[in-house]
Design a protein around this motif. Structure first.
Motif, PDB file in Angstrom:
ATOM      1  N   LEU A   2       0.726  -1.377   0.045  1.00 41.23           N
ATOM      2  CA  LEU A   2      -0.053  -0.082  -0.129  1.00 41.23           C
ATOM      3  C   LEU A   2       0.809   1.272   0.018  1.00 41.23           C
ATOM      4  O   LEU A   2       0.703   2.027  -0.678  1.00 41.23           O
ATOM      5  N   LYS A   6       0.140   4.659  -2.131  1.00 38.53           N
ATOM      6  CA  LYS A   6      -0.493   5.834  -1.031  1.00 38.53           C
ATOM      7  C   LYS A   6       0.125   5.983   0.103  1.00 38.53           C
ATOM      8  O   LYS A   6       0.511   5.015   0.810  1.00 38.53           O
ATOM      9  N   VAL A   8      -0.367   5.955   4.120  1.00 41.84           N
ATOM     10  CA  VAL A   8      -1.483   5.198   4.872  1.00 41.84           C
ATOM     11  C   VAL A   8      -1.442   5.950   6.424  1.00 41.84           C
ATOM     12  O   VAL A   8      -0.387   6.240   7.043  1.00 41.84           O
ATOM     13  N   TYR A  25      -3.844  13.745   6.240  1.00 38.95           N
ATOM     14  CA  TYR A  25      -4.651  12.798   5.231  1.00 38.95           C
ATOM     15  C   TYR A  25      -5.242  13.884   4.209  1.00 38.95           C
ATOM     16  O   TYR A  25      -5.185  13.642   2.806  1.00 38.95           O
ATOM     17  N   CYS A  29      -4.586  14.341  -0.032  1.00 32.22           N
ATOM     18  CA  CYS A  29      -5.540  14.547  -0.983  1.00 32.22           C
ATOM     19  C   CYS A  29      -5.734  15.728  -1.959  1.00 32.22           C
ATOM     20  O   CYS A  29      -5.841  15.823  -2.937  1.00 32.22           O
ATOM     21  N   ALA A  35      -4.603   9.327  -0.532  1.00 30.35           N
ATOM     22  CA  ALA A  35      -4.009   8.635   0.673  1.00 30.35           C
ATOM     23  C   ALA A  35      -5.113   7.597   1.178  1.00 30.35           C
ATOM     24  O   ALA A  35      -6.224   7.547   0.690  1.00 30.35           O
ATOM     25  N   ILE A  36      -4.789   6.754   2.265  1.00 33.14           N
ATOM     26  CA  ILE A  36      -5.670   5.946   2.662  1.00 33.14           C
ATOM     27  C   ILE A  36      -5.852   6.088   4.120  1.00 33.14           C
ATOM     28  O   ILE A  36      -4.815   6.349   4.894  1.00 33.14           O
ATOM     29  N   LEU A  38      -7.260   4.649   7.694  1.00 35.13           N
ATOM     30  CA  LEU A  38      -7.747   3.365   8.693  1.00 35.13           C
ATOM     31  C   LEU A  38      -8.353   3.813   9.641  1.00 35.13           C
ATOM     32  O   LEU A  38      -7.514   4.358  10.503  1.00 35.13           O
ATOM     33  N   CYS A  58     -13.784   6.310  -2.185  1.00 37.96           N
ATOM     34  CA  CYS A  58     -14.043   4.950  -1.965  1.00 37.96           C
ATOM     35  C   CYS A  58     -14.018   4.389  -0.310  1.00 37.96           C
ATOM     36  O   CYS A  58     -12.961   5.158   0.249  1.00 37.96           O
ATOM     37  N   VAL A  59     -14.902   3.864   0.159  1.00 34.94           N
ATOM     38  CA  VAL A  59     -14.872   3.368   1.575  1.00 34.94           C
ATOM     39  C   VAL A  59     -14.930   2.108   1.674  1.00 34.94           C
ATOM     40  O   VAL A  59     -15.781   1.185   0.778  1.00 34.94           O
TER      41      VAL A  59
END
Length: 206
Positions: A2, A6, A8, A25, A29, A35-36, A38, A58-59
């Protein structure tokens, strides 16, 4: 792997750390890299932070967010509903979990002009006792062709959707299109007041 694609960021129990992660984050963007993020269901980010526009395209919901059933408060509540209201424990826990799942994945759709991909990554979501407890605004946009996909097919569907949404909208297609319902326009006309767009968004959604 990952990290090769991107940045994280992870929500932690520390409020300051989580706020800093969320700020960075958003910067990622804004920069175009993306980015991701969590986070955990029933946490501050999943319940109270909007990921509108490019902050959330996206989720992915991993698993079903059931409550911790050993909580004494929850046990007392379940006992009351069973004895006084004849509500079965399993029915309540499933309903509550699906309501929570809908709230989590709904973080990426925050206005009528927003779009995003919602992935429910657990085969239990296709069972009728789970799927039927999802709110109408999800079920209306969930076709049979989008259910129980393998990874390759899900990726292909996502790519096709994002390519379609990336195309410029013809000006003619926008004529006659309103972001407010007829009822909302009538309310504004009758009261002479103006609500913010945020007050209108998902006011009837759970």
């Amino acid at each position: 792997r990952l990290l090769d694609k991107k940045l994280v960021f992870i929500e932690t129990p520390d409020a300051l750390e989580a706020s800093l992660a969320l700020e960075n984050y958003r910067k990622a963007c804004d920069s175009g890299r993306g980015a991701i993020f969590l986070c955990v269901a029933r946490g501050k980010v999943a319940e109270g932070i909007d990921f509108d526009r490019h902050y959330g395209r996206c989720v992915i919901m991993m698993g079903i967010p059931y409550q911790y059933t050993e909580s004494r408060v929850l046990r007392a509540r379940l006992e009351y509903m069973r004895e006084q209201l004849e509500v079965r424990e399993g029915d309540y826990l499933s309903f509550d979990a699906m309501r929570q799942a809908a709230q989590c994945i709904g973080r990426v759709i925050r206005s009528k002009s927003d779009y995003g991909i919602m992935v429910m990554a657990d085969r239990r979501y296709i069972r009728a006792d789970k799927k039927n407890k999802l709110p109408p605004w999800i079920l209306e946009n969930l076709s049979d062709a989008q259910v129980d996909l393998d990874t390759d097919m899900a990726v292909a569907v996502a790519k096709s959707f994002l390519r379609q949404m990336a195309q410029p909208m013809p000006k003619d297609a926008l004529l006659g299109t309103a972001l407010l319902s007829e009822e909302q326009v009538a309310e504004l006309t009758m009261t002479g007041t103006v609500k913010s767009a945020r007050e209108f968004q998902f006011e009837d959604r759970s």
